[in-house]
Design a protein around this motif. Structure first.
Motif, PDB file in Angstrom:
ATOM      1  N   GLU A   1     -39.958  22.564  24.940  1.00 49.80           N
ATOM      2  CA  GLU A   1     -38.993  21.646  24.334  1.00 49.80           C
ATOM      3  C   GLU A   1     -39.644  20.652  23.377  1.00 49.80           C
ATOM      4  O   GLU A   1     -38.947  19.990  22.599  1.00 49.80           O
TER       5      GLU A   1
ATOM      6  N   GLU B   1     -45.999  40.714  28.990  1.00 54.41           N
ATOM      7  CA  GLU B   1     -46.347  39.731  30.001  1.00 54.41           C
ATOM      8  C   GLU B   1     -47.861  39.684  30.238  1.00 54.41           C
ATOM      9  O   GLU B   1     -48.349  38.847  31.002  1.00 54.41           O
TER      10      GLU B   1
ATOM     11  N   TYR C   1     -37.403  30.633  20.079  1.00 57.26           N
ATOM     12  CA  TYR C   1     -36.282  31.519  19.767  1.00 57.26           C
ATOM     13  C   TYR C   1     -35.772  31.249  18.364  1.00 57.26           C
ATOM     14  O   TYR C   1     -35.684  30.093  17.926  1.00 57.26           O
TER      15      TYR C   1
ATOM     16  N   GLN D   1     -38.773  40.709  21.497  1.00 53.08           N
ATOM     17  CA  GLN D   1     -40.092  40.104  21.621  1.00 53.08           C
ATOM     18  C   GLN D   1     -40.906  40.306  20.341  1.00 53.08           C
ATOM     19  O   GLN D   1     -40.984  41.413  19.796  1.00 53.08           O
TER      20      GLN D   1
ATOM     21  N   PRO E   1     -33.411  32.710  25.444  1.00 51.61           N
ATOM     22  CA  PRO E   1     -32.412  32.895  26.499  1.00 51.61           C
ATOM     23  C   PRO E   1     -33.074  33.479  27.738  1.00 51.61           C
ATOM     24  O   PRO E   1     -34.182  34.022  27.669  1.00 51.61           O
ATOM     25  N   SER E   2     -32.415  33.367  28.867  1.00 51.00           N
ATOM     26  CA  SER E   2     -32.979  33.903  30.101  1.00 51.00           C
ATOM     27  C   SER E   2     -33.131  35.412  30.042  1.00 51.00           C
ATOM     28  O   SER E   2     -33.998  35.998  30.699  1.00 51.00           O
ATOM     29  N   ARG E   3     -32.281  36.050  29.247  1.00 55.61           N
ATOM     30  CA  ARG E   3     -32.369  37.493  29.073  1.00 55.61           C
ATOM     31  C   ARG E   3     -32.150  37.839  27.599  1.00 55.61           C
ATOM     32  O   ARG E   3     -31.502  37.111  26.868  1.00 55.61           O
TER      33      ARG E   3
END
Length: 228
Positions: free
Chosen positions: A34, A95, A128, A48, A42-44
């Motif tokens: 932030e 990841e 994002y 990428q 978003p969470s999903r």
């Protein structure tokens, strides 16, 4: 970057950096998402991708590698940006170090630089870009062994160049842009061009948290069509 079997691991290390990069390396370890942007992944979902924020040292001191997108592109035409792009399956697990590899691969494909001369020293939180749906991982590198760069594919890239950090911190080159949506963001007038949007936002925050920012006139407005 790739061997006969699995991709060569990309190591993240701040060892041996020039002293002037220490403030950036320290800031990278503490910056929260932030603190970089109000646009968080978003969470999903989201595609990428990664960009390479490459610091080098030129005739005028520290500098950043940037590129100008070709004016004929359907998306982001003519915009200045960091080298980068979407994760490829061959890059590996996002990841793990897949996104680091993506940043280096894209930089090589777009600018012709040799990734072997780049030392990855930090990774910023994922951000994002709502307009494109990209989830972007900024990868920070030290250009330990610079190699020639150029626009590899003129259909996609108009030019590749370096910008002295001194020009980015110069208050005379700083301004605020207002997008058609009304969103306001930092901008830089350098190399006869306007750096704005995602790229300018990340540069602005890096300068701030590294302690390199100089006071500038935040009321100074520059339209996106500033050349007209």
């Amino acid at each position: 970057m790739y061997g006969a079997g699995a991709p060569v691991p990309v190591r993240v290390s701040a060892e041996g950096l020039p002293g002037w990069l220490d403030p950036v390396a320290r800031a990278v370890t503490t910056i929260a998402p932030e603190q970089l942007s109000s646009f968080l992944p978003p969470s999903r979902g989201g595609r990428q991708s990664a960009v390479l924020i490459l610091f080098g040292e030129g005739d005028r001191g520290p500098e950043l590698l940037l590129m100008e997108r070709a004016g004929s592109l359907r998306a982001h035409a003519g915009q200045l940006s960091f080298p980068g792009g979407a994760l490829d399956p061959a890059d590996g697990d996002p990841e793990a170090d897949g996104l680091l590899r993506a940043a280096l691969r894209e930089a090589e494909e777009e600018t012709g630089l040799d990734p072997a001369g780049v030392q990855v020293f930090g990774v910023l939180p994922r951000l994002y870009i709502p307009v494109s749906g990209f989830v972007v991982t900024p990868v920070l590198g030290w250009w330990r062994a610079p190699t020639p760069v150029h626009a590899v594919d003129p259909a996609e890239t108009a030019r590749v160049f370096t910008v002295p950090v001194a020009d980015l911190t110069d208050p005379a080159n700083r301004a605020t842009t207002v997008s058609p949506s009304g969103h306001r963001g930092p901008a830089f007038l350098v190399e006869s061009s306007l750096v704005w949007g995602f790229t300018a936002g990340v540069i602005d925050r890096l300068l701030h948290y590294a302690g390199w920012e100089e006071p500038w006139d935040r009321t100074k407005r520059v339209p996106l069509d500033w050349r007209s």
